[in-house]
Design a protein around this motif. Structure first.
Motif, PDB file in Angstrom:
ATOM      1  N   ARG A 144      65.843  -2.587   4.507  1.00 53.61           N
ATOM      2  CA  ARG A 144      66.709  -2.804   3.344  1.00 53.61           C
ATOM      3  C   ARG A 144      67.465  -4.131   3.435  1.00 53.61           C
ATOM      4  NH1 ARG A 144      69.210   3.138   1.611  1.00 53.61           N
ATOM      5  NH2 ARG A 144      67.198   4.182   1.449  1.00 53.61           N
ATOM      6  N   ALA A 145      67.678  -4.605   4.698  1.00 57.67           N
ATOM      7  CA  ALA A 145      68.382  -5.885   4.882  1.00 57.67           C
ATOM      8  C   ALA A 145      67.443  -7.075   4.745  1.00 57.67           C
ATOM      9  CB  ALA A 145      69.073  -5.908   6.247  1.00 57.67           C
ATOM     10  N   GLY A 146      66.155  -6.800   4.535  1.00 61.43           N
ATOM     11  CA  GLY A 146      65.216  -7.887   4.318  1.00 61.43           C
ATOM     12  C   GLY A 146      64.538  -8.403   5.569  1.00 61.43           C
ATOM     13  N   LEU A 147      64.751  -7.736   6.716  1.00 58.66           N
ATOM     14  CA  LEU A 147      64.054  -8.135   7.942  1.00 58.66           C
ATOM     15  C   LEU A 147      62.602  -7.659   7.836  1.00 58.66           C
ATOM     16  CD1 LEU A 147      64.595  -9.281  10.904  1.00 58.66           C
ATOM     17  CD2 LEU A 147      64.675  -6.890  11.596  1.00 58.66           C
ATOM     18  N   ALA A 148      61.665  -8.574   8.089  1.00 59.72           N
ATOM     19  CA  ALA A 148      60.251  -8.179   8.036  1.00 59.72           C
ATOM     20  C   ALA A 148      59.943  -7.301   9.244  1.00 59.72           C
ATOM     21  CB  ALA A 148      59.372  -9.416   8.028  1.00 59.72           C
ATOM     22  N   ILE A 149      59.531  -6.081   8.991  1.00 58.13           N
ATOM     23  CA  ILE A 149      59.337  -5.129  10.082  1.00 58.13           C
ATOM     24  C   ILE A 149      58.066  -4.333   9.831  1.00 58.13           C
ATOM     25  CG2 ILE A 149      60.749  -3.273   9.044  1.00 58.13           C
ATOM     26  CD1 ILE A 149      61.971  -2.975  11.949  1.00 58.13           C
ATOM     27  N   HIS A 150      57.363  -4.006  10.906  1.00 59.30           N
ATOM     28  CA  HIS A 150      56.155  -3.179  10.823  1.00 59.30           C
ATOM     29  C   HIS A 150      56.232  -2.133  11.922  1.00 59.30           C
ATOM     30  CE1 HIS A 150      52.081  -2.275  12.456  1.00 59.30           C
ATOM     31  NE2 HIS A 150      51.880  -1.965  11.181  1.00 59.30           N
TER      32      HIS A 150
END
Ligand code: MRU
Length: 384
Positions: free
Chosen positions: A189-195
């Motif tokens: 939700r904070a915009g950190l690209a995560i997988h």
């Protein structure tokens, strides 16, 4: 959290408090169905058969189960019998005993006529505290993930942060947010690209069924892997961090979680991958110092190993949920549901009070020298 644009929690009161609504997790991800629990027996059965599961949610369901029992018979004997029945449903997650004790200790001094109402209020408070604690775990975990992402070498800055998780320690395992998945939701939700690498988590496949369902509904990129793939991915630099939940944590920082967690910790240790465990205070058993020797490990039905449920894609049963047999009929199965990861393999604990080393000093630093098994950690007391 979100299902098709609607915000859900995993448990709620219905019919003016005479019934408890839950999501039937045995049917996910292929069927979304809710159930109403109206009796103590139904609440106990829902926990034992894993209609509801996950340490924090088991605790909240147990608390509401006591309320249902007291609505029928608020006497001392009824309270004691209901406590024992619910507490026996699943032996490993300490949250169950913690929540049952919190309700029992609240209502026992009261006259019987006031107990059911007081139990409802106590159970609701446990549920609200759980949401607040999980949200705070998410905030602390978010800061940690942002730091991990920033510390990667420049040539890897364009890649998503790869986090591996085991079992389901998301919102379905709690009331909302989750423990291990809360930092992931907050990061997304904070915009950190995560997988997220999602271990399927045999035998009951909580990863493939529940974690993948949750992450998909929230739009978090994820890939389901077989449980045996994690070590290989770590050897090839494809895992930046592991985050798991826990069903019981000793005061010394040993963590007991879904079977297979220990192997992930070993692989992470061998490959220099940080291994984090996310937990609310309700998961700490301050009475225990040695997880391997002292935590009871639930043995579940061998049928969970020898059979598997899924959606039929073809044939007469197409689109139906079917159960199939895996090994030859007659082969024995053995099904320990949890294992213990020693504190020495845990990089840090992510709690609602902050991140700490997995040690007695680390936990005492967060919770104080006087913390005990039955001490609640309501949101109002959380130090941010
Ligand atoms: O057997 P389950 O599905 O109840 O096991 C759940 C887990 O092991 C979770 O990782 C644990 O409860 C932490 S939940 C926030």
């Amino acid at each position: 959290m979100n299902i098709d644009g609607r915000a859900w929690r995993t448990i709620w009161l219905e019919e003016g408090g005479r019934s408890v609504g839950v999501i039937d997790q045995t049917l996910l991800p292929h069927r979304f169905s809710t159930r109403s629990l109206t009796t103590l027996d139904q609440a106990a059965e829902a926990i034992a058969t894993m209609v509801v599961r996950g340490a924090p949610l088991i605790g909240v369901t147990g608390a509401y189960g006591l309320m249902l029992a007291l609505q029928v018979d608020p006497g001392d004997a009824s309270l004691a019998a209901a406590f024992e029945q619910l507490n026996a449903t699943r032996p490993t997650a300490i949250n169950l005993r913690w929540a049952l004790e919190r309700v029992r200790d609240r209502v026992l001094p009261l006259p019987p006529s006031e107990r059911a109402t007081a139990a409802a209020a106590a159970a609701a408070a446990i549920a609200e505290d759980d949401v607040a604690m999980c949200s705070a775990i998410g905030d602390h975990g978010l800061a940690l993930l942002q730091r991990l992402a920033a510390e990667r070498p420049p040539e890897r800055q364009h890649e998503p942060l790869n986090v591996l998780t085991h079992c389901n320690a998301g919102w379905l395992a709690t009331v909302d947010w989750g423990t291990a998945l809360a930092p992931i939701y907050k990061a997304h939700r904070a915009g950190l690209a995560i997988h997220v690498w999602v271990d399927e988590t045999r035998p009951r496949n909580q990863g493939a069924s529940l974690t993948a369902f949750e992450l998909g509904r929230e739009g978090v990129p994820h890939t389901v892997i077989v449980d045996n793939a994690g070590g290989h991915l770590m050897q090839h630099g494809r895992v930046d961090a592991v985050i798991v939940g826990t069903d019981r944590t000793t005061r010394t920082g040993d963590v007991c979680n879904k079977i297979g967690t220990y192997l992930k910790a070993l692989a992470a240790h061998d490959n220099g991958v940080p291994f984090y465990v996310a937990l609310p205070a309700s998961t700490i058993d301050w009475t225990l110092a040695d997880g391997l020797a002292e935590i009871p490990i639930e043995a579940r039905s061998p049928g969970e190993v020898t059979q598997i449920q899924g959606l039929a894609l073809a044939g007469a049963a197409a689109a139906e949920l079917v159960t199939v047999q895996l090994p030859p009929r007659g082969s024995a199965g053995f099904n320990p549901a949890f294992d213990v990861t020693p504190a020495r393999l845990v990089t840090a604990l992510i709690t609602e009070r902050g991140v700490a080393p997995a040690s007695e000093a680390g936990l005492r630093g967060l919770y104080g020298l006087e913390a005990t098994c039955s001490e609640p950690s309501p949101a109002a007391k959380v130090d941010q």
